[in-house]
Design an enzyme around this catalytic site. Structure first.
Site, PDB file in Angstrom:
ATOM      1  N   HIS A 313     -25.566 149.127  -4.503  1.00  0.00           N
ATOM      2  CA  HIS A 313     -26.139 148.082  -5.361  1.00  0.00           C
ATOM      3  C   HIS A 313     -25.064 147.597  -6.317  1.00  0.00           C
ATOM      4  O   HIS A 313     -24.245 148.370  -6.779  1.00  0.00           O
ATOM      5  CB  HIS A 313     -27.314 148.655  -6.174  1.00  0.00           C
ATOM      6  N   ASP A 371     -34.609 148.955  -0.954  1.00  0.00           N
ATOM      7  CA  ASP A 371     -34.873 148.589   0.449  1.00  0.00           C
ATOM      8  C   ASP A 371     -34.818 149.767   1.399  1.00  0.00           C
ATOM      9  O   ASP A 371     -35.153 149.613   2.574  1.00  0.00           O
ATOM     10  CB  ASP A 371     -33.852 147.534   0.900  1.00  0.00           C
TER      11      ASP A 371
END
Ligand code: SDX
Length: 436
Positions: A313, A371
């Site tokens: 991320h 996700d």
């Protein structure tokens, strides 16, 4: 924002005039250096492709502490919202800045419920698509097409228009996503029902048929509602920045949200949940857990271009708090459905364990993001892989709208228009084709 008594001074080794730049403090997170006057004072731009060190706006909606793995919606920790509130309360919070009281929640819920139907003409847009069209292709078209139906709420500078457009978008996204799904599977559309909750209504529109009663499972309803909460907003991510930039031209809210849907589709962003599940399927097909080592080796080989989807991320350099909550939801749903031995879930947990012990991931601070587990729980609910990102878009619509409205409501906002470092050809003359 508050001016800091600290200042930044930019000096030049070639003896050029140094420049003093103000520094501002927010309530949380890094201070900012105000460079708005830099070009006028120095004739130079800053350079920050990918916006690694750039704050594009001031906002009071969502705060992320990437080092701590902390996520706050209007100051409330995501863990508390996901366990003590439902999605519509979270929508109210993101839009208005405060959690609703009972009366406010009832009024907001009634408003959303009464806007869940779409114009009957919308179904004819779908007919133009092939039956196997990707749901995100359909959604990009349908959301943009909403601006053809709601001329009474397209003036983004009119607060009443912004309010009704927000309700319409939050209310209609589940209907449109379910229509995209029904179109894919060749089943008739199921109309929204006013006696069901937001998440329950979505499940009903997805899985009911005219042939028999469909009972909404309270466990799946609660799990889906929590998935919506976890995806509702996330600071200035790629699709939110797209919505802000698109909306800064004064276009209508439906068009700006359609731009966000298009951006979210990418596998580096919202498309990662679909890609993460397909990655797990591929490892499963290759032989499952014993093949994880081989897969990790491929990921670490730069030439393979293989990424561990659902990991890493730009902001979180610690565990994404949403991934933890998503894993818990996974456990609850799989146990409830008697699928606790689901091989894909076991594979995902093993893959996470091995990655988090591997120096490649540890040194790059790569952890599971929202996700990584969301696909497993959506698949357990019965949602097809190709629809995962459309569900993400459904849930993120409120965040996009809140951020768009915050920008439009900021008297300082201007149309976004970045500059560039030009490396192309200097001016030259066109030669006649005979001389080229
Ligand atoms: C979302 O921004 C948001 O808030 C987004 C989101 C939201 O709610 O809106 O949180 C939702 O989009 C989550 C992210 C979903 N995407 C994925 O899971 C796709 C896989 N992840 C990567 O593509 C990547 O981690 C990004 C795109 C998410 C972040 O990339 P960055 O910040 O640009 O970091 P990078 O690509 O420069 O990576 C740094 C290093 C690189 O290695 P080196 O060049 O230093 O050797 O880490 C490596 C990368 O190759 N790396 C990975 C990796 N992610 C980064 N290596 C293997 N697998 C990965 N997943």
């Amino acid at each position: 924002m508050k001016a800091s008594d600290n200042k930044a001074t930019l000096s030049f080794s070639n003896g050029g005039q140094s420049v003093e730049l103000p520094i501002y403090k927010g309530t949380l997170g890094p201070d900012v250096i105000d460079i708005r006057k830099l070009y006028a004072q120095t004739g130079m731009f800053t350079y920050d492709p990918g916006f690694m060190s750039t704050a594009s706006c001031q906002s009071s909606i969502t705060y992320i502490d990437g080092d701590k793995g902390e996520l706050l919606y209007r100051g409330y920790p995501i863990e508390q919202l996901a366990t003590n509130c439902d999605y519509l309360e979270t929508c109210y919070l993101l839009l208005n800045g405060e959690l609703p009281n009972t009366a406010e929640k009832e009024k907001f819920t009634r408003l959303v419920t009464n806007h869940t139907m779409v114009n009957e003409q919308m179904q004819f847009f779908l007919r133009g698509f092939r039956r196997d069209a990707h749901p995100m292709a359909i959604m990009t078209g349908l959301v943009g097409a909403l601006s053809a139906f709601y001329h009474d709420s397209t003036d983004i500078n009119n607060p009443e228009h912004r309010d009704i457009a927000a309700i319409r978008l939050i209310a209609k996204m589940p209907t449109l996503v379910a229509m995209a799904y029904k179109y894919n599977v060749g089943q008739p559309y199921i109309y929204p029902r006013n006696d069901l909750s937001y998440a329950g209504n979505f499940l009903h529109m997805m899985f009911a048929t005219p042939c028999e009663e469909y009972k909404v499972s309270p466990v799946l309803e609660r799990a889906l509602d929590r998935i919506f909460i976890l995806h509702a907003d996330h600071e200035q991510n790629a699709s939110t920045s797209t919505v802000r930039l698109c909306g800064s031209s004064g276009t209508n809210p439906f068009a700006a949200i359609a731009a966000g849907v298009a951006c979210l589709w990418g596998p580096a962003h919202g498309g990662a949940n679909e890609a993460a599940l397909n990655m797990l399927y591929d490892i499963q097909k290759e032989g499952g857990v014993e093949k994880i080592g081989e897969f990790i080796k491929k990921v670490k080989d730069k030439n393979s271009n293989v990424k561990l989807m659902g990991f890493g991320h730009r902001v979180y350099k610690n565990y994404d708090p949403r991934a933890k909550l998503m894993q818990e939801t996974c456990n609850e749903v799989l146990t409830e459905l008697g699928l606790e031995k689901d091989p894909l879930f076991a594979l995902a947990k093993q893959l996470e364990k091995i990655a988090l012990e591997d120096e490649y991931f540890v040194s790059r601070k790569l952890y599971p993001n929202v996700d990584f587990y969301s696909g497993i729980v959506q698949r357990a609910i019965g949602i097809p892989v190709s629809l995962f990102t459309a569900v993400f878009a459904l849930a993120r619509t409120v965040g996009w709208i809140a951020q768009l409205n915050e920008m439009i409501g900021d008297p300082e906002y201007k149309i976004g228009r970045p500059r560039q470092l030009f490396e192309g050809s200097p001016k030259r003359d066109v030669k006649p084709i005979s001389a080229r």
